[in-house]
Design a protein around this motif. Sequence first.
Motif, short mmCIF file in Angstrom:
data_model
loop_
_atom_site.label_atom_id
_atom_site.label_comp_id
_atom_site.label_asym_id
_atom_site.label_seq_id
_atom_site.Cartn_x
_atom_site.Cartn_y
_atom_site.Cartn_z
N LEU A 374 9.37 14.31 -3.38
CA LEU A 374 9.79 13.28 -2.54
C LEU A 374 10.09 14.30 -0.99
O LEU A 374 9.64 13.80 0.14
CB LEU A 374 11.52 12.82 -2.83
CG LEU A 374 11.14 11.57 -3.79
CD1 LEU A 374 12.45 11.41 -4.56
CD2 LEU A 374 10.65 10.41 -3.12
N ALA A 375 10.69 15.64 -1.37
CA ALA A 375 10.74 16.57 -0.10
C ALA A 375 9.46 16.66 0.23
O ALA A 375 9.16 16.75 1.71
CB ALA A 375 11.60 17.65 -0.79
N LEU A 379 7.82 15.88 4.57
CA LEU A 379 7.24 16.80 5.13
C LEU A 379 5.70 16.71 5.54
O LEU A 379 5.05 17.50 5.99
CB LEU A 379 7.21 18.17 4.60
CG LEU A 379 8.62 18.72 4.59
CD1 LEU A 379 8.58 20.07 3.68
CD2 LEU A 379 9.11 19.27 5.83
N GLY A 380 5.27 15.49 4.82
CA GLY A 380 3.89 15.00 5.04
C GLY A 380 2.87 15.67 4.27
O GLY A 380 1.71 15.78 4.52
N LEU A 413 5.30 7.23 -1.08
CA LEU A 413 3.87 7.44 -1.16
C LEU A 413 3.20 6.20 -0.50
O LEU A 413 2.12 6.31 0.33
CB LEU A 413 3.30 7.77 -2.24
CG LEU A 413 3.91 9.26 -2.75
CD1 LEU A 413 3.10 9.62 -4.14
CD2 LEU A 413 3.38 10.39 -1.73
N THR A 414 3.29 4.96 -0.84
CA THR A 414 2.62 3.52 -0.67
C THR A 414 3.02 3.57 0.74
O THR A 414 2.16 2.95 1.64
CB THR A 414 3.15 2.57 -1.60
OG1 THR A 414 3.06 3.05 -2.74
CG2 THR A 414 2.41 1.19 -1.24
N GLN A 415 4.22 3.79 1.41
CA GLN A 415 4.51 3.40 2.77
C GLN A 415 3.97 4.51 3.51
O GLN A 415 3.45 4.05 4.68
CB GLN A 415 5.89 3.28 2.75
CG GLN A 415 6.58 2.10 2.16
CD GLN A 415 8.11 2.09 2.33
OE1 GLN A 415 8.83 3.25 2.41
NE2 GLN A 415 8.62 1.00 2.27
N GLN A 416 4.15 5.73 3.39
CA GLN A 416 3.48 6.92 4.17
C GLN A 416 2.11 7.09 4.11
O GLN A 416 1.34 7.39 5.20
CB GLN A 416 4.26 8.00 3.81
CG GLN A 416 5.59 8.09 4.13
CD GLN A 416 6.52 9.43 4.19
OE1 GLN A 416 7.67 9.49 3.87
NE2 GLN A 416 5.76 10.54 4.35
N PHE A 417 1.45 7.00 3.00
CA PHE A 417 -0.04 7.19 2.71
C PHE A 417 -0.75 5.91 2.18
O PHE A 417 -1.33 6.23 1.08
CB PHE A 417 -0.21 8.48 2.00
CG PHE A 417 0.83 9.72 2.58
CD1 PHE A 417 0.31 10.64 3.42
CD2 PHE A 417 1.88 9.97 1.62
CE1 PHE A 417 0.97 11.48 3.89
CE2 PHE A 417 2.48 10.98 2.32
CZ PHE A 417 2.22 11.71 3.33
N PRO A 418 -0.73 4.74 2.80
CA PRO A 418 -1.14 3.58 2.18
C PRO A 418 -2.61 3.68 1.92
O PRO A 418 -2.93 3.07 0.80
CB PRO A 418 -0.89 2.45 3.10
CG PRO A 418 -0.88 3.17 4.71
CD PRO A 418 -0.14 4.74 4.09
#
Length: 447
Positions: A374-375, A379-380, A413-418
């Motif tokens: 998660l951390a 941080l991308g 992950l689904t939201q940030q890297f769909p």
Amino acid sequence: METPDLSLPDLLKHLRDAAGMTQQQLADELCAITGTFTLTRHEIGRWEQGRVRPRAWLPALADLFKVDLETLRRAPNRKASVAPYTEPTDDVEQVGEVLRRTFLRQGIAAASVPAMCLHREQRIIQALDAIAGEPLGGVVDGIGELIDHYAVTICTLPPADVYDELLTVRTYASRMLQHVGSVSSRTDLVLAVGWLSHLLAVAACDMGQHASARVWCSDAERRSRETRHPELAAWALLTRAMVAWYHWQPRQSAILSVKGQKNASEGTVAYAKLASQEMRAAAMAGDADRMTSARRRASKAIAVLPADAPVTGAFSINLAEDPPYTATSLLFAGRNEEAVVATNRVIQTVYQPEACQRGEHPSGYARSLLILGLAQAGLGRLDESVAAGQAALAGSRPAWPTMVLAGKLDKVLTQQFPQARQSAEYHARYLEAVRAPAGRRPCEDRE
């Protein structure tokens, strides 16, 4: 006081009986004399069974019982009546060893009970039935051995198996309460029932059976009040606080953590864990000042713990550089880089490769990996995040708290890297883990 010519285990029991003290009362008195809060009734039981020689405690025992210290030092160990004990290599052997010692103590040949033809629960009941004819102290000691066993192994065994076995022992112990006469013996047995209820709450929590967990916590708190043993209530409140936290109810979790700290002494593992739980609850609630204050209290509490504080099992604490849950608190405070550093430090110092290979911390290790994931996501760092998440789900014991964090990572992950392939791969692995039966260990002695 004149002392008979006895082995040290028998002499200690003689002195305690002569003083009219229960094992719990003796433990409390010794803690008061020495200024520590780490001694339990079960440790007194180990001394009286001859399993441990309490060398460091002999001066306090001599002072309490008004006997010459040299008398205690010269008292021999009890001669073994059975073959030398060797440490069991796995959890099945550990339970079997407890039962074997019980049968031998009753003069029943171990061979008369086929090792693998009975349910584990049936073997436990047979052992407890075998000691039912002993004085109640022997029954409580036998139950105490099982409490010690499950306290250590509950974090490594499949929770459904642990729950069934604990329920078997708890039902038996409750039945024994109906036949207790003396007040002191009843107190010891009631306290044992309370510890079993607490362990049942932990197992129920791991299974995601939250209503059952709360019922068992309530029972443990009631037994705590009945026996005037507040530390039991402190542990039960910690379990309730953790359930609230994993349900994303940080303020309720913090309230329960504070209530638990009022029941625990500052020099105990329970107090340190409760302060740490308050810290991460405050972090989730966005209360930075309270998080800092609780972290300070947790660090102070850990600093006064003895070097031999348990580091595995239900009553353990990770004696790392930071208090438990520091990385989680940093994560929820939005301090992702610090969370990565803190989590890596925990993994390197607490969850060492050899410990992971022995299976000592499967749930804790998996949750640390998910906090790391998660951390890293914050941080991308997609690849690092997915690698940590995949490693967490590769474990053999996906307890409910682990799956809560795994689900949160899947959502992030689904939201940030769909559109990322790595996110889809993790999502598929997460769904596979969710659909897997919350299972029991495949076992030869289970039909």
